[in-house]
Scaffold this active site. Structure first.
Site, short mmCIF file in Angstrom:
data_model
loop_
_atom_site.label_atom_id
_atom_site.label_comp_id
_atom_site.label_asym_id
_atom_site.label_seq_id
_atom_site.Cartn_x
_atom_site.Cartn_y
_atom_site.Cartn_z
N GLY A 67 34.02 14.64 -33.94
CA GLY A 67 33.60 15.53 -35.03
C GLY A 67 33.82 14.97 -36.43
CG ASN B 56 35.56 20.81 -44.30
OD1 ASN B 56 34.59 20.74 -45.04
ND2 ASN B 56 36.77 20.42 -44.68
CB SER C 260 45.50 24.79 -42.99
OG SER C 260 44.79 23.62 -42.67
CE LYS D 50 36.26 20.19 -39.09
NZ LYS D 50 36.69 18.93 -39.66
P1 ATR Z 1 36.34 16.04 -31.90
O1 ATR Z 1 36.60 17.43 -31.59
O2 ATR Z 1 36.81 15.57 -33.23
O3 ATR Z 1 34.93 15.66 -31.61
P2 ATR Z 1 37.05 14.78 -29.47
O4 ATR Z 1 35.83 15.40 -28.83
O5 ATR Z 1 38.32 14.90 -28.73
O6 ATR Z 1 37.30 15.28 -30.91
O7 ATR Z 1 36.65 13.25 -29.67
C1 ATR Z 1 37.28 12.47 -30.58
C2 ATR Z 1 36.99 11.02 -30.27
O8 ATR Z 1 38.14 10.51 -29.61
C3 ATR Z 1 35.82 10.72 -29.38
O9 ATR Z 1 35.16 9.63 -29.94
C4 ATR Z 1 36.47 10.37 -28.06
O10 ATR Z 1 35.73 9.44 -27.29
P3 ATR Z 1 34.55 9.96 -26.31
O11 ATR Z 1 33.41 10.28 -27.20
O12 ATR Z 1 34.29 8.83 -25.41
O13 ATR Z 1 35.12 11.15 -25.60
C5 ATR Z 1 37.71 9.68 -28.56
N1 ATR Z 1 38.80 9.54 -27.61
C6 ATR Z 1 39.64 10.53 -27.20
N2 ATR Z 1 40.59 10.00 -26.40
C7 ATR Z 1 40.36 8.67 -26.32
C8 ATR Z 1 41.01 7.58 -25.68
N3 ATR Z 1 42.10 7.79 -24.92
N4 ATR Z 1 40.51 6.36 -25.84
C9 ATR Z 1 39.43 6.15 -26.59
N5 ATR Z 1 38.76 7.12 -27.24
C10 ATR Z 1 39.23 8.37 -27.11
#
Ligand code: ATR
Length: 441
Positions: A297, A255, A185, A234
């Site tokens: 998110g 955001n 950013s 966020k």
């Molecule tokens: P954020 O902070 O954007 O919410 P996050 O909590 O890491 O990021 O989650 C992002 C997404 O990636 C979630 O939908 C997560 O699935 P879960 O809700 O089941 O945790 C998904 N995700 C992360 N790693 C994954 C993987 N290896 N396979 C499938 N989905 C994955």
């Protein structure tokens, strides 16, 4: 008269301005040729009553040393104070520095056999740390003070410092998150400001949950004009805002925050940024069938923006089904699915919002295969590092167009600048210039 004024302002203006020592990009200082970091103790490294260095400070010093930097302590305080703080650190230290201390910098240059332009002063006070560095021809980084319980003299000085920062028109913007150190950013906004002739500075601010509200108050007090919020704040930031836009309220996350007249206004530009990316790629949105993998998110903003554009249907596939369900029930034409049920067929736009495949885990993918996908399906992965994810590679092998998240990053940033500066930034030629200058694909 004006020239004199500009000259005076120059003397008190830091080269860089960041929230705390942890937001300093030490590697980029090293790349700029800096070899010695001179860190002020009180209110920069430690609160005034702290006798021994905090663990995080020790780690920060170790990190700087691991990059081949020398770290020097400097303080206006007595030898007793400095020796006590320096006991375990065993650094070269300058006490009773009575900054601005041109002589002190000469001493440091001699000690480490470096030129003045290879030294960087880090401190929380404009009238001492920054002025001294500027006088000596040394680079300077201003950090926000750690304690606010200061005596009247310092408080008065801070007030004048605040006026100087305002007058020097270092309009400051910021990214608040955890982690933030590797964010693109500052580079993105730096390029936008350069091309659009805007005098502003974009800094990084590492936060933790307990400090979030305090950071907002600090920003208001220091005249920060606005900030971006990233993972994981966020949603949590919303409680500290005076106003949240209808879109951001529906999405449930903010955001972008604009600070004006002492009040904080929250917006969400992630969804609109995503739609702008689709439009710039000429991807048809209306009535299209959409599948989204991931319910983290970023998903609600994207779903909300797509429904506003009149999509046909949206299916959200997630490893944790309940999270997909929670989002799906909030929006029209949207259903939740289990990730095991995922099939790539019968879909116009496929979107990955998961972190699977993000650097350094570049061999990960949220699904094993894209069997049955039509070559007409367009894939959007919101990841931009690496520039081609494993999922994108899989889609391209099937003859599909596949896009990464660089344009989303750029558009949400341009839209944030539109909110802050109340003018139009989102034009394609600027986006292209940004892509070229950022060195991204
Ligand atoms: P954020 O902070 O954007 O919410 P996050 O909590 O890491 O990021 O989650 C992002 C997404 O990636 C979630 O939908 C997560 O699935 P879960 O809700 O089941 O945790 C998904 N995700 C992360 N790693 C994954 C993987 N290896 N396979 C499938 N989905 C994955």
């Amino acid at each position: 008269m004006i020239l004199l004024y500009v000259e005076i302002l120059k003397r008190f203006t830091p080269t860089e301005y960041v929230n705390s020592i942890y937001d300093i990009d030490i590697l980029s200082l090293k790349n700029k040729g800096i070899k010695v970091l001179v860190a002020d103790i009180d209110n920069t490294l430690a609160k005034t009553k702290e006798r021994i260095p905090a663990e995080a400070v020790v780690r920060w010093i170790e990190k700087a040393k691991s990059y081949g930097m020398h770290v020097v302590l400097s303080s206006n305080n007595s030898q007793k104070r400095v020796s006590e703080y320096n006991k375990s650190l065993k650094l070269f230290a300058v006490h009773r520095a009575y900054k601005p201390f041109k002589y002190g910098f000469s001493k440091i240059a001699k000690k480490f056999n470096v030129q003045k332009h290879e030294i960087c002063m880090i401190g929380d006070q404009i009238f001492t740390d920054i002025w001294g560095a500027n006088k000596a021809g040394v680079m300077s980084v201003l950090v926000m003070p750690l304690s606010t319980d200061e005596g009247i003299g310092i408080r008065l000085k801070r007030y004048v410092e605040h006026l100087i920062l305002k007058k020097s028109k270092i309009n400051t913007y910021c990214l608040v998150g955890n982690p933030v150190a590797h964010s693109k950013s500052p580079m993105l906004h730096g390029i936008i400001y350069k091309h659009c002739g805007i005098k502003a500075h974009y800094m990084l601010c590492f936060a933790d949950n307990e400090r979030l509200g305090g950071i907002v108050s600090q920003f208001k007090a220091f005249g920060v004009k606005g900030f971006n919020i990233t993972v994981p704040f966020k949603h949590d930031i919303m409680q500290y805002l005076d106003y949240v836009s209808d879109d951001a309220t529906r999405i449930g996350t903010v955001n972008v925050v604009k600070i004006s007249g002492g009040k904080c206004y929250g917006y969400n530009t992630d969804g609109e940024g995503f739609i702008m990316q689709l439009k710039s790629d000429k991807t048809k949105i209306e009535n299209s069938k959409i599948k989204i993998i991931g319910a983290g998110g970023a998903t609600p903003a994207i779903v909300y923006a797509l429904t506003k554009e009149g999509v046909g249907s949206i299916a959200i596939y997630n490893r944790t089904f309940e999270k997909a369900e929670e989002i799906a029930k909030r929006f029209q034409s949207c259903e939740a699915k289990r990730l095991e049920e995922f099939e790539a067929s019968d879909c116009d736009i496929l979107i990955n919002t998961t972190s699977a495949g993000l650097f350094p885990n570049t061999e990960n993918s949220p699904v094993d295969n894209l069997d049955g996908i039509s070559p007409q399906t367009v894939l959007y992965d919101i990841i931009y590092n690496p520039s081609e994810t494993k999922l994108m590679r899989m889609a391209r092998k099937k003859g599909c167009k596949a896009h990464n998240g660089v344009k989303l990053l750029i558009y949400q940033g341009l839209l944030a600048d539109e909110i802050w500066f109340e003018r139009k930034f989102t034009d394609e030629s600027l986006v292209q210039k940004i892509i070229n200058e950022m060195g991204v694909e």
